[in-house]
Design an enzyme around this catalytic site. Structure first.
Site, PDB file in Angstrom:
ATOM      1  CG  HIS A   1      10.480   0.295 -13.699  1.00 21.04           C
ATOM      2  ND1 HIS A   1      10.845   1.495 -12.952  1.00 21.04           N
ATOM      3  CD2 HIS A   1      11.377  -0.456 -13.536  1.00 21.04           C
ATOM      4  CE1 HIS A   1      11.806   1.340 -12.051  1.00 21.04           C
ATOM      5  NE2 HIS A   1      12.449  -0.078 -12.397  1.00 21.04           N
TER       6      HIS A   1
ATOM      7  CG  ASP B   1      19.255  16.226 -16.810  1.00 21.24           C
ATOM      8  OD1 ASP B   1      19.266  14.812 -16.177  1.00 21.24           O
ATOM      9  OD2 ASP B   1      18.613  16.790 -16.869  1.00 21.24           O
ATOM     10  CG  ASP B   2      17.257  20.710 -21.397  1.00 23.35           C
ATOM     11  OD1 ASP B   2      18.183  20.930 -21.849  1.00 23.35           O
ATOM     12  OD2 ASP B   2      16.178  20.814 -22.342  1.00 23.35           O
TER      13      ASP B   2
ATOM     14  CG  HIS C   1       7.550 -20.249 -19.422  1.00 22.16           C
ATOM     15  ND1 HIS C   1       6.390 -20.539 -19.855  1.00 22.16           N
ATOM     16  CD2 HIS C   1       7.921 -20.815 -17.954  1.00 22.16           C
ATOM     17  CE1 HIS C   1       5.758 -21.283 -18.696  1.00 22.16           C
ATOM     18  NE2 HIS C   1       6.624 -21.291 -17.950  1.00 22.16           N
TER      19      HIS C   1
HETATM   20  C1  LIG Z   1      16.078   1.009  -8.232  1.00 23.32           C
HETATM   21  C2  LIG Z   1      14.908   1.495  -7.831  1.00 23.32           C
HETATM   22  O1  LIG Z   1      14.946   2.345  -6.957  1.00 23.32           O
HETATM   23  S1  LIG Z   1      13.755   1.089  -8.851  1.00 23.32           S
HETATM   24  C3  LIG Z   1      12.113   1.633  -8.113  1.00 23.32           C
HETATM   25  C4  LIG Z   1      11.017   0.533  -7.221  1.00 23.32           C
HETATM   26  N1  LIG Z   1       9.969   1.336  -6.648  1.00 23.32           N
HETATM   27  C5  LIG Z   1       9.161   0.902  -5.913  1.00 23.32           C
HETATM   28  O2  LIG Z   1       9.070  -0.605  -5.966  1.00 23.32           O
HETATM   29  C6  LIG Z   1       7.999   1.462  -5.373  1.00 23.32           C
HETATM   30  C7  LIG Z   1       6.648   0.709  -5.325  1.00 23.32           C
HETATM   31  N2  LIG Z   1       5.790   1.763  -4.796  1.00 23.32           N
HETATM   32  C8  LIG Z   1       4.901   1.540  -3.870  1.00 23.32           C
HETATM   33  O3  LIG Z   1       4.904   0.215  -3.284  1.00 23.32           O
HETATM   34  C9  LIG Z   1       3.984   2.545  -3.506  1.00 23.32           C
HETATM   35  O4  LIG Z   1       3.858   2.436  -1.944  1.00 23.32           O
HETATM   36  C10 LIG Z   1       2.673   2.765  -4.306  1.00 23.32           C
HETATM   37  C11 LIG Z   1       3.032   3.295  -5.640  1.00 23.32           C
HETATM   38  C12 LIG Z   1       2.332   1.087  -4.030  1.00 23.32           C
HETATM   39  C13 LIG Z   1       1.802   3.543  -3.505  1.00 23.32           C
HETATM   40  O5  LIG Z   1       1.975   4.781  -3.434  1.00 23.32           O
HETATM   41  P1  LIG Z   1       0.864   5.975  -3.007  1.00 23.32           P
HETATM   42  O6  LIG Z   1      -0.340   5.945  -4.011  1.00 23.32           O
HETATM   43  O7  LIG Z   1       1.727   7.268  -2.744  1.00 23.32           O
HETATM   44  O8  LIG Z   1      -0.023   5.380  -1.630  1.00 23.32           O
HETATM   45  P2  LIG Z   1       0.263   5.784  -0.212  1.00 23.32           P
HETATM   46  O9  LIG Z   1       1.771   5.636   0.296  1.00 23.32           O
HETATM   47  O10 LIG Z   1      -0.484   7.009  -0.017  1.00 23.32           O
HETATM   48  O11 LIG Z   1      -0.260   4.622   0.549  1.00 23.32           O
HETATM   49  C14 LIG Z   1      -1.739   4.182   0.462  1.00 23.32           C
HETATM   50  C15 LIG Z   1      -2.067   3.077   1.047  1.00 23.32           C
HETATM   51  O12 LIG Z   1      -1.303   1.899   0.660  1.00 23.32           O
HETATM   52  C16 LIG Z   1      -0.495   1.341   1.655  1.00 23.32           C
HETATM   53  N3  LIG Z   1       0.742   0.755   0.831  1.00 23.32           N
HETATM   54  C17 LIG Z   1       1.321   1.499  -0.056  1.00 23.32           C
HETATM   55  N4  LIG Z   1       2.389   0.990  -0.597  1.00 23.32           N
HETATM   56  C18 LIG Z   1       2.066  -0.472  -0.465  1.00 23.32           C
HETATM   57  C19 LIG Z   1       2.888  -1.349  -0.410  1.00 23.32           C
HETATM   58  N5  LIG Z   1       3.971  -1.712  -1.159  1.00 23.32           N
HETATM   59  N6  LIG Z   1       2.316  -2.576   0.175  1.00 23.32           N
HETATM   60  C20 LIG Z   1       1.441  -2.514   0.959  1.00 23.32           C
HETATM   61  N7  LIG Z   1       0.688  -1.517   1.287  1.00 23.32           N
HETATM   62  C21 LIG Z   1       1.044  -0.315   0.750  1.00 23.32           C
HETATM   63  C22 LIG Z   1      -0.109   2.344   2.602  1.00 23.32           C
HETATM   64  O13 LIG Z   1       0.489   1.854   3.817  1.00 23.32           O
HETATM   65  C23 LIG Z   1      -1.555   2.981   2.682  1.00 23.32           C
HETATM   66  O14 LIG Z   1      -2.388   2.161   3.512  1.00 23.32           O
HETATM   67  P3  LIG Z   1      -3.322   3.052   4.473  1.00 23.32           P
HETATM   68  O15 LIG Z   1      -4.457   3.949   3.509  1.00 23.32           O
HETATM   69  O16 LIG Z   1      -4.236   1.905   5.164  1.00 23.32           O
HETATM   70  O17 LIG Z   1      -2.659   4.050   5.092  1.00 23.32           O
END
Ligand SMILES: CC(=O)SCCNC(=O)CCNC(=O)[C@H](O)C(C)(C)COP(=O)(O)OP(=O)(O)OC[C@H]1O[C@@H](n2cnc3c(N)ncnc32)[C@H](O)[C@@H]1OP(=O)(O)O
Length: 199
Positions: A134, A29-30, A125
């Site tokens: 991912h 990791d850099d 399946h």
């Molecule tokens: C081990 C681990 O941690 S693995 C990681 C797993 N990660 C995840 O599951 C994260 C998934 N990411 C999300 O759900 C995010 O919210 C994203 C990528 C869908 C959207 O992110 P952004 O593009 O930044 O959107 P932003 O937060 O600006 O929201 C835009 C609009 O979508 C809505 N929105 C965002 N995410 C969701 C969601 N999951 N479900 C419903 N509505 C959502 C917001 O409320 C907002 O609505 P509005 O315009 O009416 O206010």
């Protein structure tokens, strides 16, 4: 073996290796936050030449960054599968992919390279999961679904049978996908609706 990326995801990937009695010698990791991660040394990439006889995995959550790094490095990538994962017959998993704890992957599934199948995800399946994808924790990908390169499926999302999801799409946490998703689209909600396209 060695890992690229001393992040939170890196720690979890290290535990997947430990579950199979494999030892992580070094994280590369850099921009590390410390010299050690859970007692494993972190070295800069400039030291890579001393470790080339090891196998490697990129333990970085960003699909784009995994693609960039895998294209740059001429090393031998391996797969890692947690000992609690249930993998059915006739499942193909390519190099660089990690399968986390508690996942179930049913029969006749193909999974590409440098993909993450995260904790307790279910891949049913006859699915095809591309490179640099991912599938987040607890997502459910039902039968006959195809997901193309670079797409991120959020935690707890559900994809109903026979759906095609294009490349570099983002499916929000908890979304329910009931129709095909075009390349680069972000989809959220139940039923899933497109909110934007990646530039
Ligand atoms: C081990 C681990 O941690 S693995 C990681 C797993 N990660 C995840 O599951 C994260 C998934 N990411 C999300 O759900 C995010 O919210 C994203 C990528 C869908 C959207 O992110 P952004 O593009 O930044 O959107 P932003 O937060 O600006 O929201 C835009 C609009 O979508 C809505 N929105 C965002 N995410 C969701 C969601 N999951 N479900 C419903 N509505 C959502 C917001 O409320 C907002 O609505 P509005 O315009 O009416 O206010």
């Amino acid at each position: 073996m060695c890992l690229f990326g001393a992040s939170g995801h890196g720690k979890v990937v290290r535990d997947v290796a430990l579950s199979q009695n494999k030892t992580i010698k070094v994280f590369f990791d850099d921009s590390p936050k410390a010299n050690l991660l859970n007692e494993t040394p972190i070295l800069p990439l400039s030291k890579l030449n001393n470790f080339l006889d090891n196998s490697f995995l990129i333990s970085i959550g960003s699909n784009e960054i995994r693609k960039k790094i895998s294209n740059k490095l001429n090393v031998s990538f391996t797969t890692l599968i947690h000992k609690t994962a249930v993998i059915a017959t006739n499942v193909s998993i390519l190099e660089g992919t990690v399968i986390m704890a508690g996942t179930t992957i049913n029969t006749d599934v193909n999974i590409g390279k440098h993909t993450i199948i995260n904790t307790a995800a279910v891949i049913e399946h006859d699915c095809s999961i591309g490179d640099f994808v991912h599938i987040s924790p607890n997502a459910t990908i039902t039968g006959n679904v195809s997901i193309e390169e670079g797409t991120h499926i959020g935690a707890g999302a559900i994809v109903i049978p026979n759906i095609k999801i294009g490349k570099w799409a983002i499916i929000g946490a908890g979304a329910v996908i009931i129709s095909d998703v075009p390349d680069f689209a972000t989809v959220v909600g139940n039923p899933g609706k497109i909110t934007k396209y990646k530039k």
